[in-house]
Enzyme design. Structure first.
Site, PDB file in Angstrom:
ATOM      1  N   CYS A  63       0.817  -1.415  -0.249  1.00  0.00           N
ATOM      2  CA  CYS A  63       0.005  -0.032   0.071  1.00  0.00           C
ATOM      3  C   CYS A  63       0.719   1.196   0.091  1.00  0.00           C
ATOM      4  CB  CYS A  63      -0.914   0.048   1.178  1.00  0.00           C
ATOM      5  SG  CYS A  63      -1.927   1.688   1.603  1.00  0.00           S
ATOM      6  N   TRP A  96      -7.503  -7.541   4.315  1.00  0.00           N
ATOM      7  CA  TRP A  96      -6.128  -7.716   4.714  1.00  0.00           C
ATOM      8  C   TRP A  96      -6.123  -8.849   5.974  1.00  0.00           C
ATOM      9  CZ3 TRP A  96      -2.835  -5.509   1.647  1.00  0.00           C
ATOM     10  CH2 TRP A  96      -3.135  -4.536   1.130  1.00  0.00           C
ATOM     11  N   ARG A 130     -14.319   1.132   6.144  1.00  0.00           N
ATOM     12  CA  ARG A 130     -13.393   0.248   5.522  1.00  0.00           C
ATOM     13  C   ARG A 130     -12.068  -0.136   6.528  1.00  0.00           C
ATOM     14  NH1 ARG A 130     -15.457  -1.780   0.776  1.00  0.00           N
ATOM     15  NH2 ARG A 130     -16.945  -0.108   0.094  1.00  0.00           N
ATOM     16  N   VAL A 131     -11.822  -1.052   5.955  1.00  0.00           N
ATOM     17  CA  VAL A 131     -10.575  -1.757   6.857  1.00  0.00           C
ATOM     18  C   VAL A 131      -9.212  -1.507   6.117  1.00  0.00           C
ATOM     19  CG1 VAL A 131      -9.615  -3.710   8.037  1.00  0.00           C
ATOM     20  CG2 VAL A 131     -11.878  -3.518   8.074  1.00  0.00           C
ATOM     21  N   THR A 132      -8.666  -0.489   6.422  1.00  0.00           N
ATOM     22  CA  THR A 132      -7.596   0.000   5.758  1.00  0.00           C
ATOM     23  C   THR A 132      -6.115  -0.192   6.436  1.00  0.00           C
ATOM     24  OG1 THR A 132      -7.965   2.204   6.495  1.00  0.00           O
ATOM     25  CG2 THR A 132      -8.867   1.315   4.376  1.00  0.00           C
ATOM     26  N   VAL A 133      -4.949  -0.011   5.729  1.00  0.00           N
ATOM     27  CA  VAL A 133      -3.725   0.386   6.620  1.00  0.00           C
ATOM     28  C   VAL A 133      -3.421   1.706   6.010  1.00  0.00           C
ATOM     29  CG1 VAL A 133      -2.896  -2.157   6.714  1.00  0.00           C
ATOM     30  CG2 VAL A 133      -2.770  -0.995   4.362  1.00  0.00           C
ATOM     31  N   GLU A 148      -5.087   7.533   9.346  1.00  0.00           N
ATOM     32  CA  GLU A 148      -4.897   8.788   8.251  1.00  0.00           C
ATOM     33  C   GLU A 148      -3.295   8.815   8.069  1.00  0.00           C
ATOM     34  OE1 GLU A 148      -4.607  10.781   5.571  1.00  0.00           O
ATOM     35  OE2 GLU A 148      -6.567  10.171   5.878  1.00  0.00           O
ATOM     36  N   SER A 149      -2.913   8.399   6.909  1.00  0.00           N
ATOM     37  CA  SER A 149      -1.395   8.187   6.783  1.00  0.00           C
ATOM     38  C   SER A 149      -0.765   9.663   6.751  1.00  0.00           C
ATOM     39  CB  SER A 149      -1.198   7.265   5.564  1.00  0.00           C
ATOM     40  OG  SER A 149      -1.569   8.358   4.329  1.00  0.00           O
ATOM     41  N   TYR A 195      -5.631   5.381  -9.099  1.00  0.00           N
ATOM     42  CA  TYR A 195      -6.760   4.622  -8.485  1.00  0.00           C
ATOM     43  C   TYR A 195      -7.785   5.172  -9.368  1.00  0.00           C
ATOM     44  CZ  TYR A 195      -4.128   2.672  -4.693  1.00  0.00           C
ATOM     45  OH  TYR A 195      -2.830   1.903  -3.955  1.00  0.00           O
TER      46      TYR A 195
END
Length: 324
Positions: A63, A96, A130-133, A148-149, A195
């Site tokens: 990611c 994931w 949503r299940v995010t990294v 939040e990156s 994207y």
């Protein structure tokens, strides 16, 4: 990429019918900040003080958003202070997972859980989203600090300086307005632009995304002809945010997301810029190309239903960049 609805797993892809075929990214739900003294940051609550060993980072090598946080963990000398778990690159019906059958995966080194969604449920059993990294986890309060990156990298940039003694600043006050302007265009047309092109389900949505994408790459190529970095001679977060897309462009986005007008290797300045940042101390170790290539081609069955992994071009990121 599935989601949780009231704490229940729902394996449902993004609905592009409601948006005319356009991909619309969801927003992050945890927006707390680690600060040097534990005071509140720009959002969220207080109580998240920078302390060695207190925090844990969940990432995917595949990611680009998680890659940002891995880079800042490395270049800010935080590897000994923030522990790490790496998910498996295959993101299928369970999202994931912490499977460990591929080199580079770690499993959940904190709790031994099976799925990334279990980390979200540990923070809030009734959560929806949503299940995010990436996920930045607080071991002391047993909850998520942030997913939040863009905000995590700003925490890592300065909150731990008193612990590490590393005062390198990639968000310098005099350049913040310029950095924000650069980030805004790059995020919309490049970071997220690939994207929007790749996940488009109508010709018009694809056309609306791919044109601005290459307009911005052309603009950056010209800009970097007279600037070593995006803001002149100062390496900033804007460069690192761009880098994680550029490093994936030729191996993934060019083919898989149909962003194929040109490759990054066809842009002399962007290609040199990409190699320079890759060669920055600690960054190559955060870049796991096998995870990157496998994730996109194996996980996106709406784009590659037969899950064929391409042989890909041979790219030498260690080749001298000539940008000093």
């Amino acid at each position: 990429m599935g989601q949780l609805i009231d704490g229940k797993w729902d394996d449902r892809w993004y609905d592009t019918k409601a948006s005319g075929g356009k991909f619309v990214r969801s927003t992050a739900g945890f927006r707390n900040w680690i600060t040097a003294d534990g005071s509140a940051g720009p959002s969220g609550t207080d109580g998240f003080k920078a302390e060695s060993g207190r925090y844990h980072l969940y990432v995917s090598y595949a990611c680009p958003w998680a890659h940002r946080t891995l880079i800042f963990r490395a270049i800010k000398g935080l590897s000994e202070h923030i522990t790490l778990s790496v998910v498996h690159p295959d993101m299928l019906s369970d999202g994931w997972t912490f499977a460990t059958d591929l080199p580079g995966t770690t499993g959940d080194t904190l709790f031994g859980l099976q799925f990334l969604r279990d980390i979200y449920l540990r923070a809030d059993p009734q959560i929806s989203g949503r299940v995010t990294v990436p996920i930045l986890w607080d071991k002391q309060r047993n909850t998520i600090v942030s997913n939040e990156s863009s905000e995590i990298i700003r925490m890592l940039n300065s909150a731990f300086d008193g612990i590490t003694g590393n005062h390198d600043d990639y968000w310098p006050a005099p350049l913040r307005d310029q950095i924000e302007q650069m980030n805004t265009r790059i995020y919309d047309t490049i970071n997220n632009g690939v994207y929007k092109a790749g996940f488009a389900t109508s010709q018009s949505a694809y056309d609306d995304a791919v044109g601005p994408l290459f307009d911005s790459l052309d603009w950056l190529e010209a800009h970097l002809s007279s600037n070593r970095y995006l803001l002149g001679d100062t390496l900033t977060e804007a460069d690192w945010r761009l880098f994680t897309t550029l490093i994936r462009f030729d191996p993934v986005y060019h083919l898989h997301f149909k962003c194929n007008r040109r490759r990054i290797i066809d842009y002399p300045n962007l290609w040199g810029f990409t190699r320079e940042l890759y060669q920055h101390p600690g960054v190559a170790e955060t870049t796991e190309m096998n995870h990157i290539v496998r994730h996109y081609h194996y996980s996106h069955d709406t784009i590659n239903p037969n899950r064929i992994i391409p042989i890909n071009p041979v790219l030498d990121y260690a080749k001298p960049h000539g940008r000093s």
